[in-house]
Write a protein that holds these residues in place. Structure first.
Motif, PDB file in Angstrom:
ATOM      1  N   SER A  15       0.831  -1.195   0.000  1.00  0.00           N
ATOM      2  CA  SER A  15       0.000   0.000   0.000  1.00  0.00           C
ATOM      3  C   SER A  15       0.867   1.248   0.000  1.00  0.00           C
ATOM      4  N   CYS A  17       0.316   5.496   0.747  1.00  0.00           N
ATOM      5  CA  CYS A  17      -0.597   6.483   1.312  1.00  0.00           C
ATOM      6  C   CYS A  17       0.019   7.873   1.206  1.00  0.00           C
ATOM      7  N   ALA A  19      -0.422  11.532   2.846  1.00  0.00           N
ATOM      8  CA  ALA A  19      -1.052  12.157   4.008  1.00  0.00           C
ATOM      9  C   ALA A  19      -0.653  13.617   4.114  1.00  0.00           C
ATOM     10  N   VAL A  24      -5.216  11.357   5.932  1.00  0.00           N
ATOM     11  CA  VAL A  24      -4.986  10.590   4.717  1.00  0.00           C
ATOM     12  C   VAL A  24      -5.765  11.220   3.574  1.00  0.00           C
ATOM     13  N   LEU A  27      -5.091   6.663  -0.663  1.00  0.00           N
ATOM     14  CA  LEU A  27      -4.538   5.359  -0.314  1.00  0.00           C
ATOM     15  C   LEU A  27      -4.803   4.400  -1.465  1.00  0.00           C
ATOM     16  N   GLN A  29      -3.771   0.282  -2.913  1.00  0.00           N
ATOM     17  CA  GLN A  29      -3.228  -1.000  -2.457  1.00  0.00           C
ATOM     18  C   GLN A  29      -3.060  -1.965  -3.625  1.00  0.00           C
ATOM     19  N   ASN A 184      -2.006  -1.138   7.085  1.00  0.00           N
ATOM     20  CA  ASN A 184      -1.606  -0.646   5.763  1.00  0.00           C
ATOM     21  C   ASN A 184      -0.886   0.693   5.934  1.00  0.00           C
ATOM     22  N   SER A 186      -1.820   3.640   5.770  1.00  0.00           N
ATOM     23  CA  SER A 186      -2.510   4.705   6.499  1.00  0.00           C
ATOM     24  C   SER A 186      -2.136   4.688   7.978  1.00  0.00           C
ATOM     25  N   ALA A 189       1.197   6.233   8.227  1.00  0.00           N
ATOM     26  CA  ALA A 189       1.103   7.694   8.085  1.00  0.00           C
ATOM     27  C   ALA A 189       0.958   8.399   9.433  1.00  0.00           C
TER      28      ALA A 189
END
Length: 221
Positions: A15, A17, A19, A24, A27, A29, A184, A186, A189
């Motif tokens: 993944s 991300c 931010a 976020v 995102l 994946q 993941n 996020s 982040a």
């Protein structure tokens, strides 16, 4: 405002991300483990473009440095280093074990014990309290009926990660519970934003993957 690119390719599901501080804004994946290398850079390019940004707009890059897939960790770290060398922005490195702990933080009563599947009955693990303070450092252990007994004798322990099935098959202590939550980028982040605000950066030239164990290739003698 600070835009941080977060890269996590250490597991079967990769993944990326984007931010803005802890928020976020995008995102993406990839569930095909064998395609992480070819997927990563186009995914980052698409993510930035869809938010009207370029690499030059980033203030930092964060990456999962493992443990996990040896190849996956190298893919993510190499990409992160490349962006940082090219732009001069700082690099943030976070272990997959801490990222897993972050993902289940609100589910835990006391301690969090991420377990990542390794060979046979082995897992990579560490322990964190609810504030994500590390209580036991990253290590590789072989699971048996006595594993984590000292920890479980005085604490409720939430296990999470791909090694849960191995642990559950051996550990029946009433203080043990298990989470199916998958981490993941996020979750990375949120941790990366904290490190950014604390100026907790790593040396881009010298940071290496957190393998815990040396890479073993039976074809090499």
């Amino acid at each position: 405002m600070s835009f941080i690119l977060n890269i996590d390719t250490a597991a079967d599901i990769a993944s990326v991300c984007l931010a803005e501080n802890e928020k976020v804004v995008g995102l993406v994946q990839n569930e095909s483990r064998n395609d992480h290398a070819s997927w990563l850079h186009p995914a980052i390019d698409s993510l930035l473009k869809s938010n009207g940004l370029t690499v030059a707009d980033l203030q930092a890059v964060a990456v999962n440095i493992g443990p996990g897939s040896y190849t996956g960790v190298r893919i993510g770290l190499s990409a992160a280093k490349g962006f940082c060398f090219a732009t001069g922005i700082p690099l943030i490195a976070v272990s997959s074990l801490k990222i897993l702990a972050k993902a289940v933080q609100t589910e835990a009563q006391e301690l969090i014990c991420p377990v990542i599947d390794a060979r046979r009955m082995e897992v990579y693990t560490a322990a964190f309290d609810k504030q994500l303070v590390e209580k036991d450092p990253p290590q590789a252990i072989i699971i048996d009926e006595n594993s984590f007994s000292e920890m479980l004798s005085s604490h409720a322990v939430l296990f999470c990660g791909t090694g849960c099935r191995k642990v559950r098959s051996m550990i029946t202590h009433p203080g043990a519970s298990y989470s199916n939550t998958i981490s993941n980028a996020s979750h990375l982040a949120i941790l990366a934003c904290h490190d950014f605000l604390c100026n907790k950066f790593v040396d881009t030239a010298y940071i290496t993957p957190l393998y815990i164990k040396e890479f073993y290739n039976p074809t090499l003698k």
